[in-house]
Motif scaffolding. Structure first.
Motif, PDB file in Angstrom:
ATOM      1  N   VAL A 173       0.851  -1.189   0.000  1.00  0.00           N
ATOM      2  CA  VAL A 173       0.000   0.000   0.000  1.00  0.00           C
ATOM      3  C   VAL A 173       0.888   1.242   0.000  1.00  0.00           C
ATOM      4  O   VAL A 173       2.013   1.214   0.508  1.00  0.00           O
ATOM      5  N   TYR A 211     -11.613  -0.088   2.243  1.00  0.00           N
ATOM      6  CA  TYR A 211     -10.282   0.246   1.746  1.00  0.00           C
ATOM      7  C   TYR A 211      -9.608  -0.971   1.117  1.00  0.00           C
ATOM      8  O   TYR A 211      -9.038  -0.899   0.018  1.00  0.00           O
ATOM      9  N   LYS A 215      -8.317  -1.676  -2.779  1.00  0.00           N
ATOM     10  CA  LYS A 215      -6.950  -2.047  -3.136  1.00  0.00           C
ATOM     11  C   LYS A 215      -6.909  -3.370  -3.903  1.00  0.00           C
ATOM     12  O   LYS A 215      -6.085  -3.559  -4.807  1.00  0.00           O
ATOM     13  N   GLU A 218      -7.709  -2.697  -7.414  1.00  0.00           N
ATOM     14  CA  GLU A 218      -6.550  -2.151  -8.118  1.00  0.00           C
ATOM     15  C   GLU A 218      -5.582  -3.262  -8.519  1.00  0.00           C
ATOM     16  O   GLU A 218      -4.998  -3.224  -9.613  1.00  0.00           O
ATOM     17  N   ARG A 219      -5.393  -4.262  -7.639  1.00  0.00           N
ATOM     18  CA  ARG A 219      -4.479  -5.355  -7.959  1.00  0.00           C
ATOM     19  C   ARG A 219      -5.000  -6.183  -9.131  1.00  0.00           C
ATOM     20  O   ARG A 219      -4.236  -6.667  -9.961  1.00  0.00           O
TER      21      ARG A 219
END
Length: 421
Positions: A173, A211, A215, A218-219
């Protein structure tokens, strides 16, 4: 001291039990006597009755009992017997929130094994050793940032930041998210003595889950070789796990990797600040640091662990019913005189020292190697730079025992600036 010397093993003594007494309305979370003196009060409770029942009501299971296990033999046995004491849905035992928010922690074998196996490589001794230079650099940067001031709040200036930064890099992160992540960890570490504090913790949990979901999105769009990337493409039984399962895995990593180590650091450094002999021992011989860490883990173990009775059973002479909750007070078990001779004495030469600070059985902490290296490096780098320090006069610690972790909100330390330069 080798790792083998510190792994929990079968108890060296066996005892019989009578039917356990009932403590009306007892809960270890936010209990005034436990908050005031966690270790002394745990010792008193264990010595009076190593197993007891509370009639604290469970809104989810009317009529269910809440059982407490405090001695080494009982805790060791219960943690290994997942067929009797289940972890499924155990993270929120008195809440109607989603009971499967932490995977694989809230699963039992064989499902637990399937979800844990893909994660093992990221927490192996070799993988963690490869991180040591970065972990050490992180510790040094933090200590140097306040060393010349002659004071700090160890909890808010070091303990909350150190494991968080290490895990941020493992997770992958961005650095700019650090303050928000630390704020969430700090919220989880507050004393849950008011409804306001509880509401804030629940809100923080939802924010963390959102959150982590973002993330993971996004990965999936831009794969990376970090822990979040591995979770985003994690497979069980030959198929990728669902996004909900991915978030549950990531959330367990978040909680275990940040909150617990921060709390353990606080109690460890408070002991060293208040006990000159033990601090001077590692200053004179830094090779004692590994065994000192193990004795700190035993003496100030911060964890309790709740499980759910999976079937009617008689345990320690007590009639436990399916749906009852069982709290294993690992922190009390690690101070059981039947397993650890003279447990109140802080003895860095204690051998064997088979504490259960990282659990035992199939759910033993996957991050044990990481936690140990963080604790060892913290002691090494701190004492090279700030060898002598003390708790500031009039310090208020804000210590509390919550449902899973015993923590402090503050640890003001001070030292002679001239002596560290």
């Amino acid at each position: 001291m080798s790792v083998d010397d510190t792994e929990a093993s079968a108890p060296t003594t066996q005892r019989g039990y009578a039917t356990a007494p009932t403590l009306a309305g007892f809960s270890h979370a936010a209990n005034e006597r436990l908050n005031a003196d966690p270790w002394g009060e745990l010792d008193r409770l264990r010595d009076e009755s190593p197993t007891f029942r509370s009639d604290m009501p469970n809104p989810l299971v009317p009529g269910a009992s809440l059982w407490y296990l405090l001695d080494y033999e009982s805790v060791y046995t219960a943690l290994r017997d997942w067929e009797t004491f289940s972890n499924v849905g155990s993270a929120h035992p008195f809440s109607d929130s989603d009971p499967y928010s932490m995977i694989p922690g809230e699963l039992d074998p064989p499902d637990h094994t399937k979800f844990r196996r893909p994660l093992n490589a990221h927490f192996s001794p070799g993988a963690i050793r490869a991180l040591e230079p970065d972990i050490r650099r992180t510790a040094v940067e933090l200590i140097e940032s306040f060393k010349d001031s002659g004071q700090c709040d160890f909890v808010t200036d070091f303990a909350l930041h150190f494991p968080t930064r290490v895990f941020e890099r493992m997770f992958g992160v961005p650095l700019e998210d650090h303050d928000q992540l630390t704020a969430w960890v700090h919220t989880f570490g507050q004393q849950m003595a008011t409804q306001t504090a509880i509401d804030k913790a629940v809100a923080a949990e939802q924010e963390v889950l959102a959150y982590l979901g973002k993330k993971l999105d996004e990965r999936e769009q831009s794969p990376r070789e970090d822990l979040l990337g591995a979770i985003a493409f994690m497979e069980v039984d030959g198929a990728r796990i669902s996004r909900k399962e991915q978030v549950a895995v990531a959330y367990l990593m978040f909680q275990a990797g940040m909150d617990t180590v921060a709390s353990q650091l606080g109690w460890s450094f408070r002991h060293l600040a208040e006990n000159e002999v033990d601090r001077q021992a590692i200053l004179a011989d830094p090779k004692l640091i590994p065994s000192t860490v193990e004795e700190l883990l035993r003496s100030y173990d911060i964890l309790s662990h709740t499980m759910i009775v999976a079937k009617d059973v008689e345990f320690n002479g007590c009639p436990m019913k399916k749906g009852d909750r069982v709290v294993t007070m690992i922190s009390a078990a690690n101070r059981d005189p039947n397993e650890f001779p003279d447990p109140d004495t802080f003895d860095v030469s204690r051998k064997p020292n088979r504490h259960m600070a990282f659990g035992v059985g199939p759910h033993r902490c996957i991050g044990a190697h990481l936690a140990r290296i963080e604790l060892n490096i913290a002691l090494e780098e701190w004492h090279q730079r700030i060898p002598n320090y003390k708790v500031a006069e009039g310090a208020e610690f804000g210590q509390s025992m919550k449902w899973a972790v015993t923590s402090m909100e503050s640890l003001p330390l001070e030292w002679d600036v001239e002596a560290v330069n």
